[in-house]
Design an enzyme around this catalytic site. Structure first.
Site, short mmCIF file in Angstrom:
data_model
loop_
_atom_site.label_atom_id
_atom_site.label_comp_id
_atom_site.label_asym_id
_atom_site.label_seq_id
_atom_site.Cartn_x
_atom_site.Cartn_y
_atom_site.Cartn_z
CD GLU A 245 -2.90 -0.73 -0.07
OE1 GLU A 245 -2.86 0.10 -0.60
OE2 GLU A 245 -3.69 -1.89 -0.34
CE1 TYR B 91 -6.61 3.17 -0.41
CE2 TYR B 91 -4.27 3.15 -0.05
CZ TYR B 91 -5.34 2.70 -0.53
OH TYR B 91 -5.26 1.42 -1.41
CG ASP C 267 -7.89 4.29 -4.45
OD1 ASP C 267 -9.01 4.16 -4.87
OD2 ASP C 267 -7.04 3.49 -5.04
CB CYS D 121 -14.87 2.94 -13.50
SG CYS D 121 -15.86 4.64 -13.59
CB CYS E 118 -19.59 2.33 -19.97
SG CYS E 118 -19.06 4.02 -19.27
CB CYS F 18 -18.84 -1.11 -16.33
SG CYS F 18 -19.26 -0.58 -14.44
CB CYS G 56 -23.49 3.73 -13.93
SG CYS G 56 -22.23 5.21 -13.88
#
Length: 300
Positions: A37, A120, A138, A193, A200, A203, A209
């Site tokens: 991370e 985060y 994030d 995305c 799209c 997705c 959406c």
């Protein structure tokens, strides 16, 4: 949009489409996840992978890194970028050893108290290492939630408290399912995305959406351009650090003068490295990586 609909769709998509990354494996330790991370902040996966593997081979536990000097952490960080992260990670390892017996803590407040661990990173470790229910937000997550829920094309430059609330509302109540959904939303933003070329048609939440339903409106105002690197202080700092990483001892000022022709910019970059705790002066005319060798004599 209900959390069960959104989280369920994204989680099922993730289980079929997630990238096979080593820090996501069942055998990845909390320390390995914490290291990943930190490294992934502002750095793409393709560059992090070899650095993460080398780091864990050398320092598989916080105790192993805590016994090393900051200079060794900086050297090992190499050209990964933003080298202050190396020092912070080493400071974090020391704190984990001193406060938690060498084990990465589980509680969010303990994670937040570690050096260099922010909102985060603490939530990411709690969720991905310990399966807890926390909104892990994030840039990718903010973009997905902003588009899918609010119908807006862009979530703005920084995480706000409202982003944490909006993301948490989408998470399942069960902690393990929530942790899976957090990873899934992040992955969706990273590979589908995306900011500039969203796919799209691929997705899992396209049909629900809000941004898609409103015709995918473009962001209002000037677009954020990628930060340039060539000719910046960041480039000069990197060149100076490259010389110091390769050196077996203190480097004379005259050697560093050869790195960059602009005296003012070079001096500013070197001073910044000293201020950030990455480099330290040795006497009046030499420099070395922080903590590299015995304490530096005080210049008089």
């Amino acid at each position: 949009m209900t959390e069960s609909t959104f989280a369920g769709r994204v989680s099922r998509w993730y289980e079929q489409n997630a990238r096979d990354l080593p820090w996501r494996g069942a055998d990845a330790s909390p320390w390995a996840i914490l290291v990943s991370e930190v490294m992934l902040q502002q750095t793409p996966v393709v560059r992090v992978l070899p650095a993460w593997q080398a780091w864990l081979e050398r320092w598989p536990t916080p105790d192993a890194l805590a016994r090393e000097s900051p200079a060794e952490a900086i050297r090992m960080w190499g050209r990964l970028g933003y080298p202050r992260r190396a020092v912070r990670l080493r400071d974090c390892a020391v704190a984990i050893v001193e406060r938690h017996g060498g084990e990465v803590p589980e509680r969010l407040e303990q994670l937040l108290a570690l050096p260099g661990v922010g909102t985060y990173t603490a939530r990411a470790v709690a969720a991905f290492a310990y399966g807890q229910r926390h909104p892990v937000v994030d840039t990718n997550v903010r973009r997905v939630v902003c588009r899918a829920v609010a119908g807006e094309p862009d979530a703005g430059p920084a995480t706000r408290p409202a982003d944490l609330v909006a993301t948490e509302e989408l998470l399942p109540a069960q902690p393990a399912a929530a942790a899976l959904a957090s990873a899934a939303i992040m992955e969706l933003g990273a590979i589908v995305c995306t900011a500039r070329s969203p796919r799209c048609e691929a997705c899992p939440v396209e049909s629900i959406c809000a941004w898609r339903a409103s015709g995918r409106p473009a962001p209002v105002g000037p677009s954020r351009r990628p930060q340039r690197y060539a000719g910046t202080d960041r480039q000069v700092r990197g060149l100076l650090l490259a010389v110091l990483r390769e050196a077996a001892g203190p480097v004379p000022h005259q050697r560093l003068d050869q790195v960059w022709a602009d005296d003012v910019q070079r001096a500013r970059a070197l001073a910044g490295l000293v201020t950030d705790g990455l480099v330290e002066p040795v006497g009046e005319a030499s420099f070395r990586l922080a903590g590299d060798g015995p304490p530096a004599p005080v210049a008089r």
